[in-house]
Motif scaffolding. Structure first.
Motif, PDB file in Angstrom:
ATOM      1  N   GLY A  24      -7.665   4.505   1.073  1.00 43.44           N
ATOM      2  CA  GLY A  24      -7.332   4.679  -0.341  1.00 43.44           C
ATOM      3  C   GLY A  24      -8.422   5.407  -1.096  1.00 43.44           C
ATOM      4  O   GLY A  24      -8.153   6.295  -1.909  1.00 43.44           O
ATOM      5  N   MET A  25      -9.663   5.043  -0.818  1.00 44.57           N
ATOM      6  CA  MET A  25     -10.789   5.716  -1.467  1.00 44.57           C
ATOM      7  C   MET A  25     -10.862   7.181  -1.027  1.00 44.57           C
ATOM      8  O   MET A  25     -11.158   8.062  -1.828  1.00 44.57           O
ATOM      9  CB  MET A  25     -12.097   4.988  -1.157  1.00 44.57           C
ATOM     10  CG  MET A  25     -12.147   3.584  -1.718  1.00 44.57           C
ATOM     11  SD  MET A  25     -12.121   3.520  -3.503  1.00 44.57           S
ATOM     12  CE  MET A  25     -13.857   3.531  -3.826  1.00 44.57           C
TER      13      MET A  25
ATOM     14  N   TYR B  74      -4.793  -0.538  -7.773  1.00 43.66           N
ATOM     15  CA  TYR B  74      -4.329  -1.292  -6.609  1.00 43.66           C
ATOM     16  C   TYR B  74      -5.504  -1.615  -5.678  1.00 43.66           C
ATOM     17  O   TYR B  74      -5.645  -2.742  -5.207  1.00 43.66           O
ATOM     18  CB  TYR B  74      -3.248  -0.510  -5.858  1.00 43.66           C
ATOM     19  CG  TYR B  74      -2.936  -1.100  -4.507  1.00 43.66           C
ATOM     20  CD1 TYR B  74      -2.166  -2.253  -4.391  1.00 43.66           C
ATOM     21  CD2 TYR B  74      -3.442  -0.524  -3.341  1.00 43.66           C
ATOM     22  CE1 TYR B  74      -1.909  -2.813  -3.152  1.00 43.66           C
ATOM     23  CE2 TYR B  74      -3.172  -1.083  -2.105  1.00 43.66           C
ATOM     24  CZ  TYR B  74      -2.412  -2.221  -2.020  1.00 43.66           C
ATOM     25  OH  TYR B  74      -2.170  -2.772  -0.793  1.00 43.66           O
ATOM     26  N   LEU B  75      -6.349  -0.620  -5.416  1.00 43.23           N
ATOM     27  CA  LEU B  75      -7.507  -0.845  -4.539  1.00 43.23           C
ATOM     28  C   LEU B  75      -8.451  -1.887  -5.133  1.00 43.23           C
ATOM     29  O   LEU B  75      -9.028  -2.692  -4.391  1.00 43.23           O
ATOM     30  CB  LEU B  75      -8.239   0.472  -4.274  1.00 43.23           C
ATOM     31  CG  LEU B  75      -7.455   1.518  -3.491  1.00 43.23           C
ATOM     32  CD1 LEU B  75      -8.242   2.824  -3.419  1.00 43.23           C
ATOM     33  CD2 LEU B  75      -7.091   1.019  -2.105  1.00 43.23           C
TER      34      LEU B  75
ATOM     35  N   TYR C 262       0.803  -1.226   0.000  1.00 45.37           N
ATOM     36  CA  TYR C 262       0.000   0.000   0.000  1.00 45.37           C
ATOM     37  C   TYR C 262       0.837   1.279   0.000  1.00 45.37           C
ATOM     38  O   TYR C 262       0.615   2.151  -0.853  1.00 45.37           O
ATOM     39  CB  TYR C 262      -0.986  -0.039   1.173  1.00 45.37           C
ATOM     40  CG  TYR C 262      -1.949   1.106   1.257  1.00 45.37           C
ATOM     41  CD1 TYR C 262      -2.711   1.498   0.168  1.00 45.37           C
ATOM     42  CD2 TYR C 262      -2.115   1.806   2.446  1.00 45.37           C
ATOM     43  CE1 TYR C 262      -3.610   2.545   0.260  1.00 45.37           C
ATOM     44  CE2 TYR C 262      -3.010   2.849   2.545  1.00 45.37           C
ATOM     45  CZ  TYR C 262      -3.753   3.218   1.445  1.00 45.37           C
ATOM     46  OH  TYR C 262      -4.639   4.249   1.538  1.00 45.37           O
TER      47      TYR C 262
ATOM     48  N   THR D 204      -7.814  -4.896   5.521  1.00 48.08           N
ATOM     49  CA  THR D 204      -8.325  -4.683   4.169  1.00 48.08           C
ATOM     50  C   THR D 204      -9.336  -3.540   4.151  1.00 48.08           C
ATOM     51  O   THR D 204      -9.265  -2.665   3.279  1.00 48.08           O
ATOM     52  CB  THR D 204      -8.972  -5.972   3.624  1.00 48.08           C
ATOM     53  OG1 THR D 204      -7.996  -7.016   3.653  1.00 48.08           O
ATOM     54  CG2 THR D 204      -9.481  -5.778   2.218  1.00 48.08           C
TER      55      THR D 204
ATOM     56  N   LEU E  11      -8.870  -0.035   2.039  1.00 49.40           N
ATOM     57  CA  LEU E  11      -9.866   0.399   1.052  1.00 49.40           C
ATOM     58  C   LEU E  11     -10.455   1.759   1.431  1.00 49.40           C
ATOM     59  O   LEU E  11     -10.601   2.640   0.579  1.00 49.40           O
ATOM     60  CB  LEU E  11     -10.963  -0.655   0.902  1.00 49.40           C
ATOM     61  CG  LEU E  11     -10.535  -1.952   0.225  1.00 49.40           C
ATOM     62  CD1 LEU E  11     -11.652  -2.988   0.295  1.00 49.40           C
ATOM     63  CD2 LEU E  11     -10.116  -1.704  -1.217  1.00 49.40           C
TER      64      LEU E  11
END
Length: 107
Positions: free
Chosen positions: A95-96, A51-52, A32, A88, A92
């Motif tokens: 990252g979002m 990647y996500l 990440y 996880t 997510l």
């Protein structure tokens, strides 16, 4: 994760026998920070988005290949799988957020 007895801050047992999918679930999140740096350096948010997407696909594979976490008899295995799920979800979500996308708390 609360239904399954998730305990925040509890480490996974390093002596557990892991499935191949669980190993992949450990390796992919470790990338990440590198993915964020690559996206920032290249001014390419698509790098992070891709990647996500891979992380989400890996979790889907994990969800379908690993027996239900809530039914796991071993506390150590259950906690390990809950830790992977929480990691996880955090990746997510963060990252979002970097991409300017809000995610629901629950689905």
């Amino acid at each position: 994760m609360n239904k399954a007895g998730f305990k925040s801050g509890v480490d996974s047992d390093p002596h557990l026998q892991l499935t191949a999918t669980e190993l992949e679930m450990i390796i992919l999140p470790s990338k990440y920070p590198v993915e964020i740096a690559a996206a920032a350096k290249g001014y390419t948010p698509a790098t992070l988005a891709n990647y996500l997407y891979e992380v989400a696909k890996m979790f889907n594979k994990f969800y379908h290949e690993v027996p239900p976490i809530i039914k796991e008899e071993s506390d150590a295995v259950r906690q390990h799988r809950l830790n992977l799920s929480a990691l996880t979800a955090n990746i997510l979500k963060s990252g979002m957020k970097l991409l300017g996308i809000t995610v629901p708390e629950r689905m």
